[in-house]
Design a protein around this motif. Sequence first.
Motif, PDB file in Angstrom:
ATOM      1  N   ALA A  41       0.832  -1.215   0.000  1.00 15.19           N
ATOM      2  CA  ALA A  41       0.000   0.000   0.000  1.00 15.19           C
ATOM      3  C   ALA A  41       0.862   1.259   0.000  1.00 15.19           C
ATOM      4  O   ALA A  41       0.554   2.220  -0.693  1.00 15.19           O
ATOM      5  CB  ALA A  41      -0.922  -0.002   1.210  1.00 15.19           C
ATOM      6  N   ASN A  42       1.945   1.247   0.772  1.00  9.78           N
ATOM      7  CA  ASN A  42       2.767   2.460   0.883  1.00  9.78           C
ATOM      8  C   ASN A  42       4.237   2.185   0.554  1.00  9.78           C
ATOM      9  O   ASN A  42       5.118   2.927   0.978  1.00  9.78           O
ATOM     10  CB  ASN A  42       2.645   3.046   2.304  1.00  9.78           C
ATOM     11  CG  ASN A  42       1.251   3.609   2.546  1.00  9.78           C
ATOM     12  OD1 ASN A  42       0.744   4.398   1.754  1.00  9.78           O
ATOM     13  ND2 ASN A  42       0.603   3.166   3.588  1.00  9.78           N
TER      14      ASN A  42
ATOM     15  N   ASN B  97       5.076  -8.212   9.275  1.00 10.68           N
ATOM     16  CA  ASN B  97       4.425  -6.906   9.119  1.00 10.68           C
ATOM     17  C   ASN B  97       4.881  -5.939  10.231  1.00 10.68           C
ATOM     18  O   ASN B  97       5.064  -6.339  11.376  1.00 10.68           O
ATOM     19  CB  ASN B  97       2.905  -7.132   9.174  1.00 10.68           C
ATOM     20  CG  ASN B  97       2.129  -5.844   9.246  1.00 10.68           C
ATOM     21  OD1 ASN B  97       1.760  -5.383  10.332  1.00 10.68           O
ATOM     22  ND2 ASN B  97       1.891  -5.233   8.107  1.00 10.68           N
ATOM     23  N   ASP B  98       5.019  -4.653   9.891  1.00 10.11           N
ATOM     24  CA  ASP B  98       5.544  -3.679  10.859  1.00 10.11           C
ATOM     25  C   ASP B  98       4.650  -3.471  12.086  1.00 10.11           C
ATOM     26  O   ASP B  98       5.140  -3.338  13.213  1.00 10.11           O
ATOM     27  CB  ASP B  98       5.866  -2.342  10.162  1.00 10.11           C
ATOM     28  CG  ASP B  98       4.681  -1.717   9.441  1.00 10.11           C
ATOM     29  OD1 ASP B  98       3.581  -2.312   9.425  1.00 10.11           O
ATOM     30  OD2 ASP B  98       4.861  -0.619   8.863  1.00 10.11           O
TER      31      ASP B  98
ATOM     32  N   GLU C  10      -5.292  -6.140   8.573  1.00 15.54           N
ATOM     33  CA  GLU C  10      -5.034  -4.914   7.799  1.00 15.54           C
ATOM     34  C   GLU C  10      -6.188  -3.943   8.028  1.00 15.54           C
ATOM     35  O   GLU C  10      -6.907  -3.567   7.096  1.00 15.54           O
ATOM     36  CB  GLU C  10      -4.908  -5.273   6.304  1.00 15.54           C
ATOM     37  CG  GLU C  10      -3.591  -5.951   5.938  1.00 15.54           C
ATOM     38  CD  GLU C  10      -2.422  -4.956   5.872  1.00 15.54           C
ATOM     39  OE1 GLU C  10      -2.611  -3.821   5.442  1.00 15.54           O
ATOM     40  OE2 GLU C  10      -1.311  -5.341   6.279  1.00 15.54           O
TER      41      GLU C  10
ATOM     42  N   HIS D  36      -7.189  -0.815   5.944  1.00 13.84           N
ATOM     43  CA  HIS D  36      -7.844  -0.899   4.639  1.00 13.84           C
ATOM     44  C   HIS D  36      -9.321  -1.274   4.741  1.00 13.84           C
ATOM     45  O   HIS D  36      -9.964  -1.548   3.728  1.00 13.84           O
ATOM     46  CB  HIS D  36      -7.072  -1.868   3.740  1.00 13.84           C
ATOM     47  CG  HIS D  36      -5.642  -1.438   3.569  1.00 13.84           C
ATOM     48  ND1 HIS D  36      -5.297  -0.336   2.811  1.00 13.84           N
ATOM     49  CD2 HIS D  36      -4.503  -1.890   4.113  1.00 13.84           C
ATOM     50  CE1 HIS D  36      -3.979  -0.162   2.888  1.00 13.84           C
ATOM     51  NE2 HIS D  36      -3.470  -1.082   3.673  1.00 13.84           N
TER      52      HIS D  36
ATOM     53  N   GLU E 294      -7.353   4.192   6.480  1.00 13.16           N
ATOM     54  CA  GLU E 294      -6.082   4.911   6.645  1.00 13.16           C
ATOM     55  C   GLU E 294      -6.073   6.235   5.880  1.00 13.16           C
ATOM     56  O   GLU E 294      -5.290   7.113   6.185  1.00 13.16           O
ATOM     57  CB  GLU E 294      -4.866   4.039   6.308  1.00 13.16           C
ATOM     58  CG  GLU E 294      -4.635   3.737   4.857  1.00 13.16           C
ATOM     59  CD  GLU E 294      -3.331   2.945   4.640  1.00 13.16           C
ATOM     60  OE1 GLU E 294      -2.806   2.332   5.584  1.00 13.16           O
ATOM     61  OE2 GLU E 294      -2.860   2.941   3.498  1.00 13.16           O
TER      62      GLU E 294
HETATM   63  C1  BGC Z   1      -0.119  -1.420   5.217  1.00 15.92           C
HETATM   64  C2  BGC Z   1       0.123  -2.252   6.444  1.00 15.92           C
HETATM   65  C3  BGC Z   1       1.077  -1.538   7.387  1.00 15.92           C
HETATM   66  C4  BGC Z   1       0.584  -0.121   7.657  1.00 15.92           C
HETATM   67  C5  BGC Z   1       1.531   0.663   8.532  1.00 15.92           C
HETATM   68  C6  BGC Z   1      -0.607  -0.052   5.625  1.00 15.92           C
HETATM   69  O1  BGC Z   1      -0.841   0.730   4.500  1.00 15.92           O
HETATM   70  O2  BGC Z   1      -1.089  -2.039   4.388  1.00 15.92           O
HETATM   71  O3  BGC Z   1       0.638  -3.523   6.094  1.00 15.92           O
HETATM   72  O4  BGC Z   1       1.188  -2.252   8.583  1.00 15.92           O
HETATM   73  O5  BGC Z   1       0.362   0.584   6.466  1.00 15.92           O
HETATM   74  O6  BGC Z   1       2.781   0.798   7.953  1.00 15.92           O
END
Ligand code: BGC
Length: 247
Positions: A77-78, A104-105, A150, A153, A162
Motif C-alpha cells: 500500500a505504501n 508486518n511492521d 489490515e 484498509h 487509513e
Molecule cells: C499497510 C500495512 C502496514 C501499515 C503501517 C498499511 O498501509 O497495508 O501492512 O502495517 O500501512 O505501515
Amino acid sequence: MEVLGIDIGGSGIKGAPVDTTTGRMLAERLRIPTPRPAHPGAVAAVVGEIVEAFGWDGPVGCALPSVVHHGVVRTAANIDEAWIGVDGSALFSQRVGTPVNLLNDADAAGLAEMAFGAGRGRDGLVVMLTFGTGIGSGVFNEGVLVPNTEFGHIEFKGMELEHYAAGRLQEDEGMPYDEWGDRVDEVLDYLQGLFWPDLFILGGGISKAWDEWSDRLDVATEVVPAAMRNNAGIVGAAMAAVGAVRV
Ligand code: BGC
C-alpha cells in the motif's frame, strides 16, 4: 537472545541489535534513508549495509509495511509495488548470508508492546494500531498474535480507513490535533463495534504528542499510548526472528 532487528519504513530503514529477553537495544540504532525507488534489491542492499555496520552474523528480523505471508510480501500500500510476490526472506537471507525473518511492521510493534510496553500483562483481546503514513494493526488474543490484519484498509465513510485518519494527515498535512483526534475516536468507535477489544494501544509518531489530542477520545474501550515509541518495530522484528511468533 541477541538478534539484529530492522524496521523498514517509507522514509528510513532503522536497525539495532536487541536483547529479546529484555526488549532492550544493545547499541544505538542506525538509520539509513530508504532508497528511492525502494525496489526490493535496493532495500536488500541497505539491509546488508546495516548487517555489515554491526558486524552481525547472528539471526536477523525485519519488519515491513506489508502483509507478509510465510516470508512472501503480498501487499504494497505504501511501498514500491515491485515488492508484491517477492520472497523477502529469501532475498534478504541471500544478501546477508544469514537467515532473515520478515513480518508486518504493526505486528512487530505490537509484539514489542505486548511483551515490554503498554500491553504487558494484558489478557483478552488487544488491538494495536500504528498511525503514520498508513494505519497498521496488530491483534493479540490472550497475548498471541493474529498476524496480518489490515485494519487500515477497512472501508470507512466511503474510503479506506487509513485515508481518513493516518498520522500523516496531522504530522505532514497540518490537520489540527482536535480534528484529527476526533477522527481517531470515530475510527476506534467503529473498530470497537466490529471486534470488541479489551484494549487499544495507539502507536506511531503521533503517539509522542498524545497529550495534544487524547482528550478527544471517548470510546468506551480503554485506550493507551504505545510505550516503546519508534523502537517497537525494531524490537518486535528481532523477537519474531527467534520464534516469538510464526507468520
Ligand atoms: C499497510 C500495512 C502496514 C501499515 C503501517 C498499511 O498501509 O497495508 O501492512 O502495517 O500501512 O505501515
